[in-house]
Scaffold this motif. Structure first.
Motif, PDB file in Angstrom:
ATOM      1  N   ARG A 104       0.838  -1.213   0.000  1.00 31.13           N
ATOM      2  CA  ARG A 104       0.000   0.000   0.000  1.00 31.13           C
ATOM      3  C   ARG A 104       0.864   1.252   0.000  1.00 31.13           C
ATOM      4  O   ARG A 104       0.485   2.276  -0.564  1.00 31.13           O
ATOM      5  N   THR A 109       2.163   1.632  -3.651  1.00 32.64           N
ATOM      6  CA  THR A 109       1.164   2.145  -4.588  1.00 32.64           C
ATOM      7  C   THR A 109       0.693   3.546  -4.224  1.00 32.64           C
ATOM      8  O   THR A 109       0.072   4.208  -5.027  1.00 32.64           O
ATOM      9  N   LEU A 135      -1.326   4.295  -1.615  1.00 34.56           N
ATOM     10  CA  LEU A 135      -2.608   4.340  -0.901  1.00 34.56           C
ATOM     11  C   LEU A 135      -2.399   4.766   0.542  1.00 34.56           C
ATOM     12  O   LEU A 135      -3.273   5.371   1.148  1.00 34.56           O
ATOM     13  N   TYR A 138      -0.951   8.653  -3.943  1.00 36.17           N
ATOM     14  CA  TYR A 138      -1.209   8.286  -5.336  1.00 36.17           C
ATOM     15  C   TYR A 138      -1.870   9.413  -6.097  1.00 36.17           C
ATOM     16  O   TYR A 138      -1.730   9.530  -7.307  1.00 36.17           O
ATOM     17  N   LEU A 156       0.203  10.252 -14.382  1.00 34.46           N
ATOM     18  CA  LEU A 156      -0.390   9.052 -14.965  1.00 34.46           C
ATOM     19  C   LEU A 156       0.672   8.005 -15.254  1.00 34.46           C
ATOM     20  O   LEU A 156       0.456   6.814 -15.089  1.00 34.46           O
ATOM     21  N   LEU A 173       1.627   6.215 -12.151  1.00 26.81           N
ATOM     22  CA  LEU A 173       0.561   5.293 -11.756  1.00 26.81           C
ATOM     23  C   LEU A 173       0.586   4.047 -12.620  1.00 26.81           C
ATOM     24  O   LEU A 173       0.385   2.939 -12.157  1.00 26.81           O
ATOM     25  N   MET A 222      -1.284  -3.624  -9.717  1.00 21.06           N
ATOM     26  CA  MET A 222      -1.496  -4.618  -8.666  1.00 21.06           C
ATOM     27  C   MET A 222      -2.360  -5.766  -9.152  1.00 21.06           C
ATOM     28  O   MET A 222      -3.277  -5.581  -9.937  1.00 21.06           O
ATOM     29  N   TYR A 248      -4.674  -8.728  -7.291  1.00 20.39           N
ATOM     30  CA  TYR A 248      -5.199  -8.916  -5.940  1.00 20.39           C
ATOM     31  C   TYR A 248      -5.394 -10.383  -5.602  1.00 20.39           C
ATOM     32  O   TYR A 248      -5.500 -11.234  -6.473  1.00 20.39           O
ATOM     33  N   THR A 274     -13.448  -9.917  -5.567  1.00 23.10           N
ATOM     34  CA  THR A 274     -13.671  -8.518  -5.224  1.00 23.10           C
ATOM     35  C   THR A 274     -12.803  -7.600  -6.077  1.00 23.10           C
ATOM     36  O   THR A 274     -12.976  -6.395  -6.048  1.00 23.10           O
ATOM     37  N   ALA A 275     -11.861  -8.173  -6.826  1.00 20.70           N
ATOM     38  CA  ALA A 275     -10.963  -7.321  -7.600  1.00 20.70           C
ATOM     39  C   ALA A 275     -11.529  -6.999  -8.974  1.00 20.70           C
ATOM     40  O   ALA A 275     -11.041  -6.110  -9.653  1.00 20.70           O
TER      41      ALA A 275
END
Lengths: 552, 354
Positions: free
Chosen positions: A326, A329, A331, A350, A355, A358, A363, A365, A370-371
């Motif tokens: 995290r 990335t 977050l 982030y 861009l 990023l 990632m 998951y 849920t991804a």
């Protein structure tokens, strides 16, 4: 099989057929399975998800889950036919003579009651013991299961004890009425390796001590090898083969069983760091991090990831692996320290990154469910990053999506217009990979990508990731607690504990002694296929030690 | 004892025996309990009470048959995907859909269906029903039936616009609050609390007496009063979705809030929102009817069910049911919408069996 005499048969299932209700029709889930269990025997049921292991486990209690029905065959428990027994008869058996230990103890205990109150519920209900007797008995069982503070631990609420302890408390609860049969439905799957070993040892001992029969359901062969006298392999609701554990391990007969055994054989040569002075693609420098209002989760974490290499980050849950991801990335902005991308520091949040920055850190998951957005078409899930970063449109976009689907070995024309819920777990994970690839990154974080998958499927994903790394020159940060995965795919290993990096280095070095004590504990806790493994490990560690293993 | 009573009990007893013989336990219990109840009712109320039961049961059977046929009709005319969903609809939902469909037809084609204009005086005050006027005349001699048809257009149309307004306001702010979080969420949440803390009818009366009873003002006021409920629901539903990994993936990709809301969150919370829409529509409809009854809603001579009840209220004292007809129209629509909403809620919740 010679250990058990014929008169000792406890549970006999003949030609069991179970159907499930989907799309307004009944579909066969279990297609005629036979099963014989003697008193004191432990039977291991293994197979991939969807093979019908849990369904058979539930059927052994005469129970069909919502939306399923037992459509044929017989289930005879100690002379009682369960398929046509009345609800009252079945209820009298469950809890007192047949007990069930669920996969997630945390979800199965009622958080509003103390553990011991839930423990004594069955014996008091069946008038086997008075409440106080039952409590004393519970404490004795806790002691036998090597729970710390057996006199006191039962008076805590479920959230006040750790996951491994809760799983042992649940086993104790299943033993409360001294049942003849316990059904263990993946009792250690949700636990870390270091915790798993305690639970395994506890379960094995208690089953031995009371000569209880058990059905042990799992998809982990190494675990079942420790626990079971007999192993039965299932595939898509049908039995593949059954044999005693030793025979099964040494000499599997069927091709499917052999392929299961061979899964962990995938291994690729280890790469070493580039020597020509290329900067690491991602460098984590002295990072401290904490969640808002919480204690420090990461403490001075540093490691480098070089282009084209796979760095595995291992450790038990709560060790800060995912928090590090995290931080990378953006977050969770670190309190101290920085993240360098090819030698240049990246903005901590982030939202402040460009861009291109990023795009570089993608990632994959753990939970593909849920991804992936269930209401968005595959073509759009994969196409959006390509459209967003590269500005592709129309046929160019469609072509790129086709290309990506080819890359992850899914037929484009078949999957282009489908939605995620229509795919299997492995296929969803592949779509997750394709989404990461669509951004054309140089670095991908894989957060436990294989831990929710069956071993055969997981191996397919690992091979795919390896091929992509070779073809596209990707660098991976591979977060996992499964050391078998590390062995097969990693170049370098970072071991984390309590938010600190305990040890790091190339894989070969890490897997050869001497180790840091924690690394050693992690390594020695990974179950091996040898049925004697658990006994050996326990002897090496000393029996008294085992209950505290997780606190080292 | 006349023939009717004998036939009545004979039919019931034969039906219950048949049900028992063919092992339809529930049907048997229903029919036979009805038989037992009928004996007591018959003794107390006489033949007329039994007639009432017969008529009521007949109407119920008629409604059930109608719903069944209407569901079959919908299944036939809709696309395969939708048809499959419709097959799961219970009869109550089909009945609700039929009523809504009828009201929609009446509202849309009001000028062609209604025999007279809504403000047209064609008879004496409170004239009884005759060949020309199906339901008689109101206090000014206007055709009750025509006004009822026009009322479907005015009352329902207004409620629909106001509900859409409340949804646009509440859902958009709820979604943004869930995505943005922080002070924006707090500010929106507290303003919603403030609006909700004032009783809705009093708040509406206050606003309408300040700003006048213009149609657009009614719509805006009602939309504002009902938006906090929608806001709360949307924020709660979206709150569960924004923590999903796919939202994190989209955020890390650098997507803007509007994209997140439109493409990632909204498709996942349509089911509860549609159900809530049906429910809110009933409340809005009742509020507007209430306002009209108090004289602050839709202004005369425009036909409106709420004000129709008030204008003809005096007739109740003469034992005439005329004022109850528009009230029944309101009740029927409310019940119908709730039937459909129940079905949708059932489908979107995890309660259904696989």
């Amino acid at each position: 099989m010679t250990r058990f005499a014929k008169k000792d048969i406890l549970l006999e299932i003949r030609d069991l057929q179970i159907q499930g209700y989907t799309d307004e029709t009944w579909i066969d889930i279990i297609k005629g399975v036979d099963l014989t269990l003697h008193r004191g025997e432990v039977l291991g049921l293994i197979g991939e998800s969807g093979a019908g292991k849990s369904t058979i486990g539930a059927a052994a209690m005469g129970y069909a889950r919502d939306g399923t029905r037992i459509s044929g065959g017989s289930i005879e428990f100690d002379g009682i036919e369960l398929t046509n027994a009345s609800q009252a008869e079945k209820r009298a058996l469950r809890g007192s003579r047949i007990a069930y230990v669920a996969q997630s103890a945390a979800a199965s205990f009622n958080p509003a009651h103390k553990i011991i109150d839930q423990h004594t519920e069955a014996p008091v209900h069946y008038r086997i013991q008075k409440r106080l007797e039952a409590q004393e008995d519970a404490m004795e069982l806790y002691e036998r299961l090597r729970l710390p503070n057996p006199q006191e631990i039962g008076f805590r609420y479920p959230h006040q004890v750790s996951g491994g302890q809760l799983q042992r408390a649940m086993t104790a609860m299943a033993m409360a009425c001294r049942p003849d049969l316990i059904i263990f439905d993946e009792p250690t799957t949700a636990l870390d390796v270091t915790t798993q070993i305690e639970v395994l040892a506890a379960i094995r001992d208690i089953v031995d001590q009371f000569n209880t029969a058990a059905i042990y359901i799992t998809h982990d062969l190494a675990v079942v090898a420790q626990m079971a006298d007999t192993i039965k392999v299932l595939l898509k609701g049908e039995e593949v083969e059954e044999a005693s554990t030793k025979e099964m391990l040494d000499n599997p007969q069927e091709d499917y069983t052999k392929s299961l055994w061979a899964v962990r054989s995938f291994k690729r040569p280890q790469k070493s760091r580039p020597t020509d002075g290329t900067p690491p693609i991602i460098a984590v420098k002295n990072v401290d991090a904490a969640y808002p209002g919480g204690a420090k989760v990461l403490d001075d974490v540093s490691f480098d990831i070089y282009p084209g290499m796979t760095v595995a980050v291992v450790g038990e849950s709560g060790s800060g692996k995912s928090t590090t991801a995290r931080c990378i990335t953006g977050l969770l902005p670190p309190l101290k320290g920085e993240i360098l991308f090819k030698g240049d520091p990246m903005p901590a949040k982030y939202k402040d990154r460009s861009l291109d920055q990023l795009r570089q850190a993608q990632m994959i998951y753990q939970m593909a469910d849920t991804a992936l957005n269930p209401k968005v078409r595959i073509s759009e899930i994969i196409g959006r990053p390509a459209q967003f970063y590269s500005g592709l449109k129309g046929t160019a976009l469609k072509q790129r999506v086709d290309e990506l689907l080819d890359l992850i070995e899914l037929e484009p024309s078949k999957y282009y217009d489908r939605y995620p819920p229509e795919l299997s777990g492995g296929q969803k994970q592949r779509i997750g990979i394709a989404r990461a690839l669509a951004a054309e990154p140089e670095f991908i974080i894989c957060d436990e990508v294989t831990s929710a998958l069956d071993q055969l499927v997981a191996e397919g994903i690992l091979k795919l990731l390896d091929r992509l790394q070779r073809d596209l020159g990707l660098a991976y940060m591979f977060i996992t607690h499964d050391l078998a995965t590390v062995r097969s795919i990693a170049d370098e290993v970072v071991v984390m504990q309590h938010g600190k990096v305990v040890e790091q280095g190339p894989k070969e070095e890490m897997f050869t002694p001497p180790h840091h004590p924690y690394t050693d504990l992690l390594l020695s806790s990974v179950p091996e296929m040898d049925p004697e493994w658990l006994t050996t490990v326990l002897e090496e560690r000393g029996v008294d030690n085992i209950g505290d293993a997780a606190d080292v | 004892m006349n023939e009717f009573v004998i036939a009545y009990f004979a039919a019931l007893i034969i039906a219950s025996c048949l049900a028992a013989y063919f092992k339809y336990t529930r049907a048997f219990m229903l029919v036979f309990s009805l038989t037992l109840v009928s004996i007591i009712v018959g003794i107390i109320g006489g033949t007329s009470a039994l007639w009432t039961i017969t008529i009521f049961a007949g109407l119920l059977a008629l409604a059930a048959a109608l719903s069944y046929a209407f569901r079959e009709f919908l299944i036939q005319i809709s696309r395969p995907g939708l048809a499959k969903e419709l097959r799961t609809a219970p009869l109550t939902a089909a009945f609700g859909m039929f009523i809504i469909f009828t009201y929609a037809i009446a509202g849309v084609f009001a000028p062609w269906i209604a025999p007279h204009g809504q403000a047209e005086v064609i008879a004496g005050a409170f004239a009884p029903a005759d060949a020309n006027m199906l339901l008689g005349a109101d206090q000014l001699g206007r055709d009750m039936f025509s006004r009822l048809i026009y009322g479907a257009r005015n009352s329902v149309g207004l409620a629909l616009v106001a509900t859409i307004g409340a949804f646009a306001l509440g859902a958009v702010s709820g979604l943004f609050a869930a995505v943005k979080g922080g002070w924006f969420d707090q500010a929106m949440g507290r303003s919603a609390d403030i609006i909700m803390s004032v009783p809705s009818l009093i708040f509406a009366l206050l606003m309408l007496s300040i700003f006048g009873t213009n149609l657009s003002i009614i719509v805006i006021v009602v939309a504002i009063i009902y938006s906090p409920r929608v806001f709360r629901l949307t924020r709660a539903v979206a709150g569960n979705i924004v923590v999903m990994d796919y939202i994190e993936a989209a955020k890390l990709r650098g997507e803007g809030d509007w994209y997140l809301i439109r493409k990632e969150i909204l498709p996942n919370c349509t089911a509860p929102l549609i159900a809530e829409f049906g429910l809110e529509f009933c409340f809005v409809f009742l509020l507007i009817a209430g306002l009209s009854f108090l004289g602050l809603g839709i202004q005369p001579p425009t036909a409106d069910w709420g004000s129709m009840v008030r204008e003809n209220a005096t007739l109740i004292s003469f034992g005439d049911i005329t004022p109850l007809i528009p009230a029944a129209a309101i009740a029927l629509l409310t019940v119908a919408i709730n039937f459909v909403v129940d079905w949708m809620l059932f489908r979107s919740s995890g309660l259904k069996e696989q």
